[in-house]
Design an enzyme around this catalytic site. Sequence first.
Site, short mmCIF file in Angstrom:
data_model
loop_
_atom_site.label_atom_id
_atom_site.label_comp_id
_atom_site.label_asym_id
_atom_site.label_seq_id
_atom_site.Cartn_x
_atom_site.Cartn_y
_atom_site.Cartn_z
N GLU A 127 0.93 -1.65 0.12
CA GLU A 127 -0.14 0.12 -0.08
C GLU A 127 1.02 1.50 0.10
O GLU A 127 0.62 2.38 1.02
CB GLU A 127 -0.92 0.20 1.28
C1 LIG Z 1 3.22 -9.50 0.30
C2 LIG Z 1 2.53 -8.70 -0.29
C3 LIG Z 1 1.89 -8.37 -1.39
C4 LIG Z 1 1.10 -7.49 -1.71
N1 LIG Z 1 -0.06 -7.23 -2.31
C5 LIG Z 1 -0.85 -6.61 -4.04
C6 LIG Z 1 -2.06 -6.26 -3.86
O1 LIG Z 1 -2.74 -6.86 -3.43
N2 LIG Z 1 -2.25 -5.42 -4.77
C7 LIG Z 1 -0.84 -4.96 -5.03
O2 LIG Z 1 -1.17 -3.99 -6.48
N3 LIG Z 1 0.29 -4.77 -5.02
C8 LIG Z 1 0.59 -5.63 -3.86
N4 LIG Z 1 1.78 -5.65 -3.46
C9 LIG Z 1 3.22 -4.93 -4.00
C10 LIG Z 1 3.18 -3.96 -3.72
O3 LIG Z 1 2.67 -2.61 -2.61
C11 LIG Z 1 4.18 -2.73 -3.39
O4 LIG Z 1 5.81 -4.24 -3.31
C12 LIG Z 1 4.70 -2.09 -3.92
O5 LIG Z 1 4.49 -1.04 -3.56
C13 LIG Z 1 6.32 -1.49 -3.61
O6 LIG Z 1 6.91 -1.23 -4.83
P1 LIG Z 1 8.16 -2.94 -5.21
O7 LIG Z 1 8.09 -3.52 -4.70
O8 LIG Z 1 8.31 -2.38 -6.74
O9 LIG Z 1 9.48 -1.72 -4.73
P2 LIG Z 1 10.09 -0.65 -5.72
O10 LIG Z 1 9.25 0.70 -5.63
O11 LIG Z 1 11.19 -1.07 -5.87
O12 LIG Z 1 10.57 0.38 -4.09
C14 LIG Z 1 12.07 -0.14 -3.73
C15 LIG Z 1 12.28 0.72 -2.62
O13 LIG Z 1 12.67 2.08 -3.71
C16 LIG Z 1 12.21 3.41 -2.81
N5 LIG Z 1 11.77 3.94 -3.45
C17 LIG Z 1 10.85 4.17 -4.50
N6 LIG Z 1 10.56 4.85 -5.12
C18 LIG Z 1 10.80 5.48 -4.85
C19 LIG Z 1 10.43 7.21 -5.04
N7 LIG Z 1 9.79 7.85 -5.95
N8 LIG Z 1 10.67 7.81 -3.72
C20 LIG Z 1 11.17 7.11 -1.99
N9 LIG Z 1 11.83 6.17 -2.67
C21 LIG Z 1 11.24 5.62 -3.28
C22 LIG Z 1 10.65 2.24 -1.42
O14 LIG Z 1 10.16 2.74 -0.62
C23 LIG Z 1 11.42 1.28 -1.42
O15 LIG Z 1 12.33 1.23 -0.51
C24 LIG Z 1 2.50 -6.72 -2.65
C25 LIG Z 1 3.69 -7.15 -2.14
C26 LIG Z 1 4.27 -7.64 -1.18
C27 LIG Z 1 5.51 -8.50 -0.96
#
Ligand SMILES: Cc1cc2nc3c(=O)[nH]c(=O)nc-3n(C[C@H](O)[C@H](O)[C@H](O)COP(=O)(O)OP(=O)(O)OC[C@H]3O[C@@H](n4cnc5c(N)ncnc54)[C@H](O)[C@@H]3O)c2cc1C
Length: 596
Positions: A439
């Site tokens: 989220e």
């Molecule tokens: C168990 C689990 C359940 C989930 N459930 C759902 C679901 O039901 N539906 C769904 O759609 N998604 C779901 N997700 C996905 C989840 O919302 C994303 O993992 C999350 O939004 C982060 O995206 P990412 O993993 O691609 O990390 P990234 O976006 O690659 O981020 C990696 C790091 O970079 C930082 N970062 C990235 N961009 C910025 C920025 N602009 N400014 C500052 N810092 C930044 C982040 O804070 C983080 O520390 C789930 C994930 C997990 C692990």
Amino acid sequence: MSTYTAPLKDLQFAIHELAGLSEVSALPGHGEVNAELVDAVLAEAGKFAQEVLDPLNREGDRQGAKLADGKVTAPKGFREAYRAFIAAGWNGLGGEPEHGGQGLPHLIASPVQEIWKSANMALCLAPMLTAGVIEALKVHGSPAQRQAWLPKLTSGEWTGTMNLTEPQAGSDLSAVRTRAVPEGDHYRIKGTKIFITWGEHDLTENIVHLVLARTPDAPEGVKGISLFIVPKFLPKADGTPGERNDVRCVSIEHKMGIHASPTCVLAYGDGKGALGYLVGEENRGLEYMFTMMNHARLAVGVEGVAIAERAYQHALEYAKTRVQGREIGQRGGDRVTIIHHPDVRRMLMSMRAQTEAMRALACYAAATLDKAKRHPDAAEKRRNQGLLDLLTPVVKGWCTEQGVEVASTGIQVHGGMGFVEETGAAQYLRDARITTIYEGTTGIQANDLVGRKVGLEQGVTALAVIAAMREIDARLAAAGDLLASTRVNFREAVDHLEAATRWIVETFPKNPRAVAGVSVPYLKLFGTVAGGWMMARAALVAREKLAQPDADRDFLEAKLATARFYAEHELPRAATLAREITRGADSVLALDPAKF
Ligand SMILES: Cc1cc2nc3c(=O)[nH]c(=O)nc-3n(C[C@H](O)[C@H](O)[C@H](O)COP(=O)(O)OP(=O)(O)OC[C@H]3O[C@@H](n4cnc5c(N)ncnc54)[C@H](O)[C@@H]3O)c2cc1C
């Protein structure tokens, strides 16, 4: 083995005394909401959680969800527990009466969610996401869509999911690539979504996915994303599930925690394309999805509270039974339980104080949401909406970060037994760890806070909240010695918050990168001080109530002690955080990415 007991008195105190139930009861449509109703709902929820959900929590973690032949099976007992949950009407607690819901305010639905998440977070993610889908369709769906989907989602007969994430599109949803091609009155969806919580399961006969995708001529970026309803089974004319849609679960993740909640990779359109129905207008999908995400962000914040409460209960029980060492300063004498050691007491107090502060803030935000939705006065409605917008990233980001900290302290209280799985304390930390990520990560919440919520509006709402915080100073002063340390520590913390807020407002237009570099410390500062505000108000209420002849003395004196602990041990963090914000931005950016 520890079991969970719903903290009914604490929940009632937060709802009645700190969030302002009477104001919510006075809102149009909530006339029937009163203290007796709230207490009865909480008591029943507590009973259900203790009897049905809690006993599955540990085993669900051990077994995990399983995928075989494209079918996902929840751990043993989950299906029956979910059925019992919906049969008892819990899914529709906050839902609209016209769709079969009970129409209760968020101020009741949210604390009840705390109970569910403490008892069994993995299972209760399914109803949480369903509630988000309901909210999005209620606001943005057509009348026909609302009629077609909301009754079954409200009853819980079908669950809902949120499909945003793709391998290349996590925090940055402008990179979404899933395609939606128009075909008559519907669209054909093709693409891959990852990390979809309860994206496939055997709890219900159908699943309603809300999917972000791009139409063929959509502009690049966030302005070209649309929102679609994509059911697992296409409903027949009579509303029952018919033909299987072209969406399949191809794998589930092996995760650190919430093992019982299947986190799915969903393949849309391996065949002719999954049939989807557009919600609202094309290219406005992200805006619509934010309705769901804001709902879910508050709910995930409550997960932080829930896990913290559970971890506290577990640690407390252990500390009362584990015998180790003797009272400090005493030679000889009997060995004592570890709760006699001052440092263990400090850890337990910090767990308890942080949990109470978070709970109060989450309940306060829930009441703000109710007022933002229903207040009859347009200006008050707007003011509450502004306040809710500000509080949402704080509740999500701060409560989840604190939840992880509390769960970790819970392990420390257990010593070595906390690190082994046998006691169960480790599960709470493993489960809590996702809450600061999904989220929107804490970094994303903090960017939202310092950018849209403080920087862009020149701190108007934040400074109004700070002014409201200062209003209790005279009452704290009138309490004399009893609340003297609360008053001093709180006043200093508010000064730090104000200084940091003014720094953000001043720096944001000139140097948004510097502000982004210290956005998480600012989010933590805001949460810490807002939590202190709630605890100082709790102390004032406790003091007043103690003067009444029928006062529950033990409970109220514990409230005073906990508030004082928060003021003396948590609020001093404000000074460090404010210094980090106003003086530390340059060093964040000092090293060029290429030089790491
Ligand atoms: C168990 C689990 C359940 C989930 N459930 C759902 C679901 O039901 N539906 C769904 O759609 N998604 C779901 N997700 C996905 C989840 O919302 C994303 O993992 C999350 O939004 C982060 O995206 P990412 O993993 O691609 O990390 P990234 O976006 O690659 O981020 C990696 C790091 O970079 C930082 N970062 C990235 N961009 C910025 C920025 N602009 N400014 C500052 N810092 C930044 C982040 O804070 C983080 O520390 C789930 C994930 C997990 C692990």
